[in-house]
Design a protein around this motif. Structure first.
Motif: not given
Length: 732
Positions: A592-614
């Motif tokens: 959801k637009a106000n979800s606590s999930l947004i930009d709350a993950g960790a960037n996993i080197k070599g695993k995470t693909g394209v993401f939006l935001g911080k």
């Protein structure tokens, strides 16, 4: 002769030699052959004078040649042995310009029938059959208790299986009071037993008398499994092989000794007015010791293909209906002759492909494959294996298929305990798997055992609506035993399954969504009995309601081992995943637009693909993405609308999303409040919303309680393929 004359002769001879040399290496021109049901095998095989049989064309072909098969049903057995093309010049067999071509494994039964008793008719056959069809619909082998495909009862163990009485019987002898009501001596009948785990076997009944409440069956030459002798009351079974078991419409029986065929047709009609056919062959296409052969657009009815010790074989755009069936009706309990693409050894290079195919209604697994480098892509399989008697409990056993790509397949309604049994370094992505494991116990929809976990990748799948586990990494529950390592599980969605469950160590479990499970949703096992169990596993960016190190006990009692961070755990927060996601009940799993999930993950080197935001979002979907990934089989039309067809309680801010058609370039969207207007609309109509490269359309303000209609057409190879009209209703 003058010097100049000699020179001219020499030059002339040289030129002639060059021309001759060129003619020796000139490329051989590929030949096109044509086959038609009205052809003749004495013809040349041109389009005007086609051959009659596919075998005749195959016998003429050389590498690079193409055989075009005209529409119709072909009743033959094609054998290819030692046929070797190459990458540039494969042997090609294909349906001509999209015409429907079917290899048929049945014969017509146009006999006179006479009444046997009640609604049952009988006739005498010159040739035995082991599966019977009425108007291309498979009849049910006479059995007790009853069960069939068409009302779904064959998948319901409570209806289609009988259960031994508790406290009575043993392995080889079963008791049930209902047996006393059967007016038949069951000696010689066949029992098919689900032993209470992932093992099923079929045996002959050796001792029984009419009216007895028990019988004995042959247990010799049976490799003992722990489930055979324990908990006998859980051994569900059904019986076949006796005429007296024929007691409802759409059932049939064949008596091998008298050669009599018996049928209770729908509404008890005389079969003479029906289209009756019987299965008389297992394989219409056999390929041995061959390479680089392509089959395109060739369908199979009541027969299938058997490819052994062959590699670089491609089967594409084909439909296999009723491809395999046991010969129990003939008293033959040997293994079912199933669809196969095999090489000599599991380590051998295979590179066989099954692409854009449909497989439905089988007794036995959908397909058996082995070897290295295979691909199963964009296939739709359903109603697979109602008896589970073939080599254990697997709908698709790929344990000997290394480096397999299993991608974009939809599979539902299956009997075996395990739906997809993965091999070493399998890449399993974008599959939609559901409604599995009805007949056997235990199991999972995606299963990686100990040796298959190293560098196995499971990602972007939906696993749902099943009594089985969604995704499982398994190992032996013995202290200090070997266990699986180094598996990767990411961006999967699992709901209404038994659980997602990971044993072993050094796995990477990230960006998954799991909810509404029968047990805990996401379990990274903390089995304390096994030293080092999951102590190095990384669990990150996942969202689930019930997150634990144990299948049933809460996380507080069984903490998740290893490196655990950036996860969203509903129980700990006192919330449900629905508080964070757009509309999971209508298959919109985005934050959801106000979800606590947004930009709350960790960037996993070599695993995470394209993401939006911080930073990446927690969970499998990224907020604000232009496309919404939907897994599974891509049909020739757009499919799998989100919200689903006839959905109710759709939210006011809903987006409309869909699965693009197979190989489509773009989509045109139509939307409105009138079914007929949307159905008839073109790109000049007010319902037309534009052409889309992405698969998300946001309608203007929706009204509470209103029903809307929409259609998505697909552009493929310059042609527009009109889509179905879908509808949904907005919540009040």
């Amino acid at each position: 002769m003058t010097t100049s004359g000699k020179l001219k002769v020499k030059l002339l001879l040289t030129a002639v030699g060059l021309i001759a040399g060129l003619s020796l290496v000139a490329p051989v021109i590929a030949v096109d052959y044509y086959v038609a049901t009205n052809g003749n095998d004495n013809n040349q095989g041109t389009i005007d004078k086609p051959l009659k049989s596919i075998q005749a064309a195959a016998d003429k072909m050389k590498a690079g040649d193409i055989t075009y098969i005209r529409k119709g049903q072909y009743f033959e057995q094609v054998n290819l042995s030692g046929v070797e093309g190459n990458k540039e010049k494969p042997f090609v067999f294909k349906a001509y310009q999209g015409e429907k071509v079917t290899l048929d494994g049945t014969i017509a039964i146009k006999n006179k029938w006479q009444k046997h008793s009640g609604h049952i008719y009988k006739t005498t056959l010159a040739e035995p059959v082991w599966q019977l069809f009425v108007n291309e619909k498979s009849m049910t082998s006479a059995r007790w208790p009853n069960g069939n495909w068409y009302d779904g009862s064959v998948w319901n163990k409570k209806r289609s299986m009988m259960w031994p009485e508790k406290g009575k019987g043993k392995f080889g002898t079963l008791y049930n009071k209902a047996l006393s009501d059967l007016a038949v001596d069951l000696t010689g009948a066949t029992i098919v037993v689900n032993s209470g785990s992932f093992k099923t076997y079929q045996k002959k009944i050796t001792e029984h008398r009419k009216g007895q409440d028990h019988f004995s069956y042959d247990t010799t030459q049976t490799k003992v499994h722990f489930s055979y002798k324990n908990k006998i009351h859980k051994h569900g079974y059904f019986l076949e092989g006796k005429l007296a078991l024929l007691d409802e419409e759409n059932e049939w029986f064949y008596d091998v000794k008298s050669k009599q065929l018996y049928l209770w047709a729908e509404q008890g009609v005389n079969p003479e007015i029906l289209n009756i056919r019987g299965k008389v062959q297992s394989y219409a296409l056999t390929v041995r010791h061959s390479k680089h052969i392509n089959f395109q657009g060739i369908n199979f009815f009541a027969t299938t293909f058997n490819m052994t010790q062959s590699s670089f074989i491609n089967v594409e755009d084909s439909e296999l209906m009723y491809p395999s069936y046991s010969k129990r009706m003939l008293g033959d309990n040997s293994p079912i002759e199933v669809t196969k693409m095999l090489v000599q050894k599991e380590h051998s290079l295979s590179n066989n492909q099954l692409k854009n195919c449909k497989i439905a209604y089988t007794d036995g697994p959908a397909i058996e494959m082995n070897g290295t480098g295979n691909r199963v892509e964009n296939c739709y399989m359903h109603n697979i294996d109602y008896s589970c008697t073939y080599k254990g409990g697997y709908t698709l056993n790929m344990v000997d298929a290394k480096e397999l790509i299993f991608r974009r397949n939809t599979i539902h309604t299956t009997g075996c305990s395990e739906l997809f049994k993965a091999g070493v370094r399998n890449h399993i992505e974008l599959n939609d798997l559901s409604d599995s494991g009805h007949i056997q116990n235990d199991g999972s929809m995606i299963q990686l055992s100990v040796k298959q976990q190293d560098n196995g990748i499971v990602r972007y799948n939906w696993v749902h609506d099943s009594i089985k586990q969604g995704i499982r990494f398994d190992n032996m529950n013995i202290p200090n035993s070997p266990y699986g390592r180094n598996g990767q599980v990411s961006h999967n969605v699992s709901w209404q399954t038994d659980r997602m469950f990971f044993k072993g160590d050094n796995h990477f479990v990230f960006n998954n969504l799991s909810f509404d499970s029968h047990q805990n949703d996401l379990i990274v096992s903390s089995n304390k009995a096994i030293q080092g169990h999951n102590h190095k596993t990384i669990t990150r960016n996942n969202i689930s309601n019930k997150f634990s190190g144990h299948r049933t006990k809460p996380r507080q009692n069984y903490p998740v081992p290893g490196i655990v961070d950036h996860n969203w755990d509903g129980v700990s927060l006192g919330l449900d995943v629905r508080s964070q996601l757009r509309d999971v009940d209508n298959l919109d799993f985005r934050p959801k637009a106000n979800s606590s999930l947004i930009d709350a993950g960790a960037n996993i080197k070599g695993k995470t693909g394209v993401f939006l935001g911080k930073a990446p979002d927690i969970g499998p979907y990224e907020f604000g993405a232009l496309d919404y990934w939907i897994p599974g089989f891509q049909d020739r039309k757009t499919s799998k609308p989100v919200p689903p067809i006839l959905a109710t309680n759709v939210k006011l801010d809903a987006d409309l999303m869909w699965l693009n058609a197979y190989k489509s370039a773009s989509q045109q969207v139509y939307f409105g409040e009138d079914f007929s207007a949307v159905k008839q609309a073109n790109n000049k109509s007010p319902q037309y919303q534009g052409e889309f490269q992405h698969n998300i359309f946001t309608p203007k303000a929706l009204k509470a309680g209103k029903t809307y209609y929409w259609r998505v057409d697909a552009l493929r190879e310059g042609k527009m393929i009109k889509g179905e009209v879908w509808s949904f209703t907005v919540m009040q």
